[in-house]
Structures are given as C-alpha cells and as structure tokens.
Design a protein around this motif. Structure first.
Motif, PDB file in Angstrom:
ATOM      1  N   LYS A  37      -0.595   9.619 -25.430  1.00 55.27           N
ATOM      2  CA  LYS A  37       0.897   9.631 -26.277  1.00 55.27           C
ATOM      3  C   LYS A  37       1.887   9.491 -25.364  1.00 55.27           C
ATOM      4  O   LYS A  37       3.015   8.721 -25.642  1.00 55.27           O
ATOM      5  N   SER A  38       1.659  10.102 -24.155  1.00 49.92           N
ATOM      6  CA  SER A  38       2.746   9.905 -23.020  1.00 49.92           C
ATOM      7  C   SER A  38       2.605   9.747 -21.965  1.00 49.92           C
ATOM      8  O   SER A  38       1.037   9.887 -21.646  1.00 49.92           O
ATOM      9  N   LEU A  39       3.400   9.139 -21.222  1.00 48.66           N
ATOM     10  CA  LEU A  39       2.759   8.534 -19.759  1.00 48.66           C
ATOM     11  C   LEU A  39       4.258   8.776 -18.858  1.00 48.66           C
ATOM     12  O   LEU A  39       5.310   8.556 -19.321  1.00 48.66           O
ATOM     13  N   SER A  40       4.115   9.320 -17.559  1.00 48.33           N
ATOM     14  CA  SER A  40       4.984   9.708 -16.706  1.00 48.33           C
ATOM     15  C   SER A  40       4.429   9.002 -15.226  1.00 48.33           C
ATOM     16  O   SER A  40       3.442   9.681 -14.670  1.00 48.33           O
ATOM     17  N   VAL A  41       5.299   8.195 -14.900  1.00 51.80           N
ATOM     18  CA  VAL A  41       4.639   7.549 -13.505  1.00 51.80           C
ATOM     19  C   VAL A  41       5.987   7.102 -12.685  1.00 51.80           C
ATOM     20  O   VAL A  41       6.832   6.910 -13.191  1.00 51.80           O
ATOM     21  N   ASN A  42       5.355   7.190 -11.324  1.00 52.09           N
ATOM     22  CA  ASN A  42       6.414   6.461 -10.379  1.00 52.09           C
ATOM     23  C   ASN A  42       6.077   5.005 -10.268  1.00 52.09           C
ATOM     24  O   ASN A  42       4.516   4.595 -10.437  1.00 52.09           O
ATOM     25  N   PHE A  43       6.873   4.054 -10.092  1.00 47.98           N
ATOM     26  CA  PHE A  43       6.442   2.582 -10.109  1.00 47.98           C
ATOM     27  C   PHE A  43       7.282   2.011  -8.952  1.00 47.98           C
ATOM     28  O   PHE A  43       8.255   2.396  -8.380  1.00 47.98           O
ATOM     29  N   GLN A  58      11.875  -3.214  -5.830  1.00 48.92           N
ATOM     30  CA  GLN A  58      12.412  -1.947  -6.404  1.00 48.92           C
ATOM     31  C   GLN A  58      11.506  -0.791  -6.840  1.00 48.92           C
ATOM     32  O   GLN A  58      10.315  -1.027  -6.979  1.00 48.92           O
ATOM     33  N   SER A  59      12.153   0.342  -7.181  1.00 47.26           N
ATOM     34  CA  SER A  59      11.210   1.673  -7.520  1.00 47.26           C
ATOM     35  C   SER A  59      11.817   2.337  -8.055  1.00 47.26           C
ATOM     36  O   SER A  59      13.102   2.537  -8.121  1.00 47.26           O
ATOM     37  N   GLY A  60      11.119   3.122  -8.858  1.00 49.01           N
ATOM     38  CA  GLY A  60      11.712   4.303  -9.728  1.00 49.01           C
ATOM     39  C   GLY A  60      10.581   5.147 -10.485  1.00 49.01           C
ATOM     40  O   GLY A  60       9.425   5.266 -10.074  1.00 49.01           O
ATOM     41  N   GLN A  61      10.984   5.439 -11.561  1.00 50.74           N
ATOM     42  CA  GLN A  61      10.100   6.243 -12.408  1.00 50.74           C
ATOM     43  C   GLN A  61      10.209   5.766 -14.114  1.00 50.74           C
ATOM     44  O   GLN A  61      11.124   5.237 -14.464  1.00 50.74           O
ATOM     45  N   LEU A  62       9.176   5.736 -14.527  1.00 52.44           N
ATOM     46  CA  LEU A  62       8.624   5.130 -15.993  1.00 52.44           C
ATOM     47  C   LEU A  62       8.198   6.248 -16.891  1.00 52.44           C
ATOM     48  O   LEU A  62       7.453   7.025 -16.340  1.00 52.44           O
ATOM     49  N   PHE A  63       8.923   6.393 -18.039  1.00 43.76           N
ATOM     50  CA  PHE A  63       8.542   7.567 -18.993  1.00 43.76           C
ATOM     51  C   PHE A  63       8.066   6.897 -20.124  1.00 43.76           C
ATOM     52  O   PHE A  63       9.205   6.153 -20.962  1.00 43.76           O
ATOM     53  N   VAL A  75      15.582   3.470  -8.790  1.00 43.85           N
ATOM     54  CA  VAL A  75      16.453   4.357  -7.938  1.00 43.85           C
ATOM     55  C   VAL A  75      16.815   3.238  -6.580  1.00 43.85           C
ATOM     56  O   VAL A  75      17.630   3.664  -6.005  1.00 43.85           O
ATOM     57  N   GLU A  76      15.894   2.536  -6.344  1.00 44.21           N
ATOM     58  CA  GLU A  76      15.826   1.645  -5.132  1.00 44.21           C
ATOM     59  C   GLU A  76      15.661  -0.022  -5.505  1.00 44.21           C
ATOM     60  O   GLU A  76      14.705  -0.285  -6.405  1.00 44.21           O
ATOM     61  N   PRO A  77      16.627  -0.794  -5.064  1.00 48.69           N
ATOM     62  CA  PRO A  77      17.456  -0.754  -4.013  1.00 48.69           C
ATOM     63  C   PRO A  77      18.989  -0.365  -4.711  1.00 48.69           C
ATOM     64  O   PRO A  77      19.806   0.155  -4.369  1.00 48.69           O
ATOM     65  N   ASP A  78      19.156  -0.502  -5.883  1.00 46.75           N
ATOM     66  CA  ASP A  78      20.226  -0.253  -6.931  1.00 46.75           C
ATOM     67  C   ASP A  78      19.932   0.843  -8.177  1.00 46.75           C
ATOM     68  O   ASP A  78      18.883   0.310  -8.753  1.00 46.75           O
ATOM     69  N   ASN A 177       3.234  -1.679  -9.769  1.00 47.75           N
ATOM     70  CA  ASN A 177       2.157  -0.652  -9.487  1.00 47.75           C
ATOM     71  C   ASN A 177       2.485   0.851 -10.019  1.00 47.75           C
ATOM     72  O   ASN A 177       3.793   1.199  -9.381  1.00 47.75           O
ATOM     73  N   PHE A 178       1.521   1.601 -10.397  1.00 44.56           N
ATOM     74  CA  PHE A 178       1.995   2.932 -10.913  1.00 44.56           C
ATOM     75  C   PHE A 178       1.259   3.951 -10.532  1.00 44.56           C
ATOM     76  O   PHE A 178      -0.054   3.592 -10.331  1.00 44.56           O
ATOM     77  N   THR A 179       1.765   5.064 -10.022  1.00 48.53           N
ATOM     78  CA  THR A 179       1.151   6.248  -9.882  1.00 48.53           C
ATOM     79  C   THR A 179       1.526   7.455 -10.446  1.00 48.53           C
ATOM     80  O   THR A 179       2.877   7.528 -10.794  1.00 48.53           O
TER      81      THR A 179
END
Length: 207
Positions: A37-43, A58-63, A75-78, A177-179
């Motif tokens: 139902k839910s997913l929290s990952v760094n990308f 670029q990189s950040g977080q996905l919910f 969050v990166e680069p902008d 790519n997700f972790t």
C-alpha cells in the motif's frame, strides 16, 4: 512538472501475443504494484541521450500511498518537490521560487507514472503490458503521440519497486534506481502540501 513526470514515466507488444496473455500480464503487474500500500525509497536518477551520454543526474526521496498519493523530493543537484494529494498535484521549484498546481485528473490522463499509484481502470486500459521475466515488465502507451515511448519496471525479491526506466520518442531515456527507506506507516495527512510564503503560484487546474 511535465519534465519530471515524463522522466519518472511500458517495450512494444510482442507479435503473436493473444489479448488474453496481455490482459494477464497487466493483471500481474497491477497486483505486484498494489501488493504494498505504501512505499518509501531513496532514488537516484540518470538521464541519457539517445547515444548514451549522461545528460543529468539527480537524487532524492520518493513516497507513495496507494491509491492516488505521491511525493517526490529532489535534493541534488537542485531542490524541488512534487506532491499528489489525491485531488491536486503541486510542483515546487525552489530555484524559480514557483509552485505550479495541476488537477490530479490532468496528470492521470498524461503520465504513465500514474500507473504506479492509480488503480483507475480507464488509465490502465490506455497501456499495453508485457512481462519480460518474473520480476520485470514493459509498458507501452497505446496513444502513438504520447511523450513517453515506453516504461520498464523491475521489482526486487520482496516485490518492492527496484528500477524504473523511461524511453522518450526522441531516444532519450532515464533510469531511476531505488533503495528502500525503513518502512513507516504513511497516511493521507503526510501528503498535504503547504505552499511556501512569497512564491509565485501558477494554477493550471482550470486550463
């Protein structure tokens, strides 16, 4: 907003597949996506040119909270944020100091990314799904004029989303790519968006 969504957005239908086989692949993909139902990952995202040159990273977080809730913080680069609260979609560009607002329905109609959060049957019927292996699928829009030529999804052993790959009509492609982040219980209130003070607001909901 459109730039992010078309990157964050199924290979061509194999000749000879029956309609029953295609429907089966689509149903399996739907089940795997909505099993959690839910997913929290760094990308980490890399955009490539048609000749495989790196254009952007670029990189950040996905919910995700299914159905219909989504938040992506780059969050990166902008710094930028995209939030879908089930009714509207907010796209905030910190550098431009601007928030653009779209209706959820607008984005549902234009982005295959919405397959990851929406169980709207009319949306799923706009795409052909082919299973490549036990844990990978390719999705192709039936509309030949779509911005994205194909979207590929790969899942890990726990059926968590591991990779997304988008190919545009001009050959440019993007890989996410997700972790996993430590699981937490997401609720709709986690996707409420407060517009920052002093920014420009571009409301596209009635356009």
């Amino acid at each position: 907003m459109v730039k992010h969504l078309k990157y964050i957005l199924g290979a061509a239908l194999v000749l000879g597949l029956t309609s029953e086989a295609v429907a089966g692949d689509r149903e399996v993909l739907h089940k795997m996506i909505f099993e959690k139902k839910s997913l929290s990952v760094n990308f980490a995202q890399t955009v490539f040119s048609a000749d495989n040159k790196v254009l952007q990273e670029q990189s950040g977080q996905l919910f995700l909270l299914r159905p219909n809730y989504f938040r992506m913080d780059t969050v990166e680069p902008d710094a930028s944020t995209i939030v879908a609260d089930g009714s509207d979609v907010y796209s905030y560009d910190e550098m431009l100091e601007q928030v653009t607002i779209y209706s959820f329905r607008q984005q549902l109609d234009r982005s295959p990314l919405m397959l990851v959060i929406s169980d709207d049957e009319s949306l799923w019927n706009e795409y052909s799904v082919t299973r490549g292996s036990m844990d990978s699928f390719t999705v192709m829009p039936k509309n030949q004029n779509a911005n994205v030529k194909s979207m590929s999804l790969s899942f890990g052993q726990d059926n968590g989303l591991k990779e997304l790959r988008f190919v545009e009509n001009d050959g440019k492609y993007s890989i996410y790519n997700f972790t996993p982040i430590k699981d937490s219980e997401l609720t709709p209130s986690d996707f409420k968006y407060a517009i920052p003070e002093g920014v420009t607001v571009d409301d596209q909901r009635s356009k």
